[in-house]
Motif scaffolding. Structure first.
Motif, PDB file in Angstrom:
ATOM      1  N   VAL A  34      -3.746   5.664  -9.340  1.00 25.83           N
ATOM      2  CA  VAL A  34      -4.822   5.125  -8.821  1.00 25.83           C
ATOM      3  C   VAL A  34      -4.402   3.647  -8.375  1.00 25.83           C
ATOM      4  O   VAL A  34      -4.800   2.940  -7.320  1.00 25.83           O
ATOM      5  CB  VAL A  34      -6.059   5.229  -9.474  1.00 25.83           C
ATOM      6  N   SER A  35      -3.880   3.048  -9.400  1.00 22.86           N
ATOM      7  CA  SER A  35      -3.349   1.292  -9.349  1.00 22.86           C
ATOM      8  C   SER A  35      -2.293   1.304  -8.202  1.00 22.86           C
ATOM      9  O   SER A  35      -2.197   0.263  -7.596  1.00 22.86           O
ATOM     10  CB  SER A  35      -3.126   0.980 -10.614  1.00 22.86           C
ATOM     11  N   LYS A  36      -1.650   2.353  -7.913  1.00 22.31           N
ATOM     12  CA  LYS A  36      -0.620   2.299  -7.022  1.00 22.31           C
ATOM     13  C   LYS A  36      -0.535   2.688  -5.707  1.00 22.31           C
ATOM     14  O   LYS A  36       0.002   2.156  -4.820  1.00 22.31           O
ATOM     15  CB  LYS A  36       0.986   2.931  -7.652  1.00 22.31           C
ATOM     16  N   VAL A  37      -1.615   3.559  -5.623  1.00 27.69           N
ATOM     17  CA  VAL A  37      -1.641   4.591  -4.400  1.00 27.69           C
ATOM     18  C   VAL A  37      -2.260   3.610  -3.203  1.00 27.69           C
ATOM     19  O   VAL A  37      -1.870   3.851  -2.045  1.00 27.69           O
ATOM     20  CB  VAL A  37      -2.545   5.903  -4.364  1.00 27.69           C
ATOM     21  N   GLY A  38      -3.068   2.818  -3.478  1.00 23.14           N
ATOM     22  CA  GLY A  38      -3.436   1.708  -2.360  1.00 23.14           C
ATOM     23  C   GLY A  38      -2.552   1.077  -1.772  1.00 23.14           C
ATOM     24  O   GLY A  38      -2.499   0.968  -0.551  1.00 23.14           O
ATOM     25  N   ASN A  39      -1.478   0.391  -2.387  1.00 19.71           N
ATOM     26  CA  ASN A  39      -0.409  -0.111  -1.835  1.00 19.71           C
ATOM     27  C   ASN A  39       0.408   0.619  -0.924  1.00 19.71           C
ATOM     28  O   ASN A  39       0.716   0.136   0.119  1.00 19.71           O
ATOM     29  CB  ASN A  39       0.286  -0.893  -3.164  1.00 19.71           C
ATOM     30  N   THR A  40       0.654   1.946  -1.483  1.00 18.37           N
ATOM     31  CA  THR A  40       1.672   2.547  -0.652  1.00 18.37           C
ATOM     32  C   THR A  40       0.649   3.215   0.576  1.00 18.37           C
ATOM     33  O   THR A  40       1.522   3.182   1.647  1.00 18.37           O
ATOM     34  CB  THR A  40       1.923   3.962  -1.388  1.00 18.37           C
ATOM     35  N   VAL A  41      -0.505   3.496   0.513  1.00 19.81           N
ATOM     36  CA  VAL A  41      -1.351   4.034   1.664  1.00 19.81           C
ATOM     37  C   VAL A  41      -1.241   2.803   2.501  1.00 19.81           C
ATOM     38  O   VAL A  41      -1.037   2.921   4.080  1.00 19.81           O
ATOM     39  CB  VAL A  41      -2.377   4.559   1.328  1.00 19.81           C
ATOM     40  N   THR A  42      -1.370   1.630   2.274  1.00 18.04           N
ATOM     41  CA  THR A  42      -1.517   0.371   3.264  1.00 18.04           C
ATOM     42  C   THR A  42      -0.489   0.356   3.878  1.00 18.04           C
ATOM     43  O   THR A  42      -0.418   0.092   5.100  1.00 18.04           O
ATOM     44  CB  THR A  42      -1.890  -0.809   2.251  1.00 18.04           C
TER      45      THR A  42
END
Lengths: 305, 327
Positions: free
Chosen positions: A91-99
């Motif tokens: 959860v902590s990493k997925v936002g960055n990748t999706v962005t």
């Protein structure tokens, strides 16, 4: 449309289940799971403890059901390396990748659609060749090389954007431009070919016979039909971007999923790896479903089949 | 009668790898308000290219030139003026109704598009007009049809939609390029009857392009026969069918099978030979290589002859077979 949707969703659920079996089997495929988990030089006692802790002596079906049940409630176990719950880590990493993926895709579309349309309308002329050259450079330049060039110019010389890190939106600009330009060529080629095909169609002649201005004929009647195959490519590329931005994420030290996947492989962090594989596959499944729905909207003929 | 469309020395050249193809070689004719002119000829005689040239829809490789090309008071050689006429006062329907409609948009959108662009007004008014036109061309429950997509309609219905679409702006001239060729025989008859009824009801002029002379005899006021990119004969339907002067016209008429007259099981009439290549210039009469009455001087320049409204281009003053019949 209702039946079409139900069929597509049913198919997506089946594929997701199959993928979960593969992700689960990942660990078992390489032989004894317990020894694999324990790592090199583990004592028989250590292995016995692992077998007991993870219930590896139970039948495979039971193990799978337990794992899937836990996964469905969001429990993917604990990372060996980071010593944190896997779900929390992802959860902590997925936002960055999706962005990063969405930004790159936006840049790729913003580049490829105008370039493709221009190249198709003026196909065979120097405009076509210039547009194709701009897009081809994206393919010819290795992405890490372009990344370094961008860092040199915009981060070091002009100091407009940071060279690395994840802190603010500025951190995403250079990686997104690099990735976006890198994936522009296939989009541009598809738009160009689709537009050339659409422009030669009878319905474009009908639109011209109506006396409509050229931009209405090109941008409404032709482009709408040319975009149908592009939607399919968007989903494939978005899947690739989410799963495959390992190189760019490491160059720019962008703390995303691709980097996590890379780390989990090097550290033999199986719970993390399983979760990432499952997640990335599900991303594909969901995106394919979405593309089917968007295509059905773009091309009404698909709705009946 | 006033000339609605005046065409003077229309030429269309297409650049190809093996040279310049002269698809239309100096065509002159007029269309009067409210009349039906049929342009007939074999495949490749330049009749479809002529219609596209009139509409300004030629492909980029084709070059159009004309001494005069006028629609009423509008000079069609001026692209800006031509676009105001195109799709508004002068409309066109095509041979392939299956592909002429855009698959991505409901027919209501495609029907109202040109009307909104040329005539303005509200969407509701355009919609009402579309329903009226669909009703006029004999499409049942027109209001429900507006939200349907082309793939939900049969070929005959699509051609009716195309006709309704063309009539939206209340045009003065309809160009129909083989509008029934791609349809079943029964649907062909329906569409033809529809076009004739509409033409009488609305008083619009029609340029009807076809290779089917049997069909011409049923709808034409005037007929222009084309061969190898040029006019060979033009006249009223009575003149063309009653007293054809050009051997090519006569040969075409002889090819029409007639119930009772044409022998059952016997081979249908044909014209031997093929259409000449239109690359480079054509000296003299282009038909002379296939003509049963050709003379050596047919290769020189051939005079245009006229008798009232009847014009033909031939070395013979009258059809040679007729001369021998009457002699």
């Amino acid at each position: 449309m209702g039946i079409y949707l139900a069929k597509r969703i049913g198919l997506a659920v089946l594929v997701a289940l199959f993928v979960s079996i593969l992700a689960f089997g990942l660990l078992r495929l390489q032989g004894n799971a317990a020894t694999a988990l324990a790592g090199e030089g583990a004592s028989p006692q250590d292995i016995a403890i692992i077998v007991e802790t993870y219930g590896l002596d139970r039948p495979l079906v039971v193990q799978y059901a337990t794992w899937l049940g836990n996964a469905l409630t969001g429990d993917f176990g604990t990372s060996y390396f980071f010593k944190r719950p896997v779900a929390e880590l992802i959860v902590s990493k997925v936002g960055n990748t999706v962005t990063l993926a969405v930004l790159s895709l936006g840049i790729a579309l913003a580049l490829s659609i105008p370039l493709g349309v221009l190249a198709a309308v003026y196909s065979g002329s120097w405009i076509d060749r210039v547009c194709s050259l701009i897009s081809l450079m994206g393919q010819a330049l290795p992405s890490f090389f372009l990344a370094l060039c961008l860092v040199m110019v915009f981060a070091i010389q002009l100091r407009m954007f940071p060279a690395s890190g994840t802190g603010s939106w500025q951190h995403f600009v250079l990686p997104a431009v690099t990735l976006g330009y890198y994936i522009t060529p296939p989009f541009m080629r598809l738009v160009r070919a689709g537009m050339i095909d659409a422009l030669s169609n009878d319905y474009v002649r009908t639109a011209r016979a109506k006396g409509l201005p050229a931009h209405r004929v090109v941008l409404k009647h032709a482009l709408r039909n040319a975009l149908v195959p592009v939607v399919g490519l968007v989903t494939v590329q978005l899947g690739l971007l989410i799963g495959g931005s390992v190189v760019i994420e490491s160059i720019f030290a962008l703390d995303g999923l691709g980097y996590l996947a890379y780390q989990s492989i090097s550290y033999r962090d199986f719970p993390v790896l399983q979760a990432v594989v499952l997640l990335l596959s599900l991303v594909y499944v969901v995106l394919t479903l979405l593309s089917d729905i968007v295509n059905a909207w773009l091309d009404p003929r698909l709705r009946v089949s | 009668m006033t000339a609605l469309l005046t065409v003077d020395d229309l030429k269309v050249d297409i650049k190809t790898r093996s040279g310049t193809l002269h698809a239309v070689r100096g065509l002159s004719f007029t269309v009067n308000a409210g009349e039906t002119l049929c342009i007939v000829g074999e495949s490749g005689c330049g009749k479809s290219i002529t219609s596209l040239a009139l509409m300004g829809l030629l492909p980029r490789t084709a070059q159009r030139s004309a001494a005069r090309l006028r629609f009423g008071d509008t000079d069609l050689t001026d692209a800006r003026h031509a676009r105001k006429v195109r799709g508004n006062d002068m409309v066109m329907i095509f041979q392939e109704p299956m592909t002429a409609l855009n698959p991505a948009f409901p027919i209501g959108d495609q029907l109202t598009e040109a009307y909104l662009y040329h005539k303005g007004g509200t969407k509701a008014a355009a919609r009402a007009r579309a329903i009226e036109m669909l009703d006029l061309v004999g499409i049942g429950s027109p209001a429900e049809r507006l939200s349907q997509f082309p793939h939900q309609l049969s070929g005959g219905l699509r051609q009716r939609v195309m006709i309704a679409m063309a009539l939206m702006t209340d045009p003065k001239l309809l160009i129909a390029d083989e509008p029934t060729t791609a349809l079943d025989v029964t649907i062909q008859a329906q569409i033809l009857r529809l076009l004739r009824d509409l033409q009488q009801k609305l008083g619009i002029a029609v340029i009807f392009i076809t290779h089917d002379l049997g069909l011409v005899s049923r709808i034409a006021d005037r007929v222009m026969v084309m061969y190898a990119g040029a006019m060979v004969e033009e006249g009223t339907a009575a003149e063309i069918f009653g007293a054809p002067r050009h051997p090519y016209t006569r040969a075409l008429i002889d090819c029409i099978p007639q119930p009772g007259k044409t022998e059952r099981g016997a081979p249908l009439g044909t014209i031997a030979g093929v259409v000449p290549s239109l690359i480079g210039t054509v000296q003299g009469c282009a038909f002379r290589t296939r003509c049963a009455f050709a003379r050596t001087d047919c290769a020189a320049s051939v005079p245009e002859r006229a008798e009232g409204s009847h014009r033909w281009i031939c070395i013979h003053a009258d059809h040679p077979a007729r001369m021998t019949e009457t002699a």
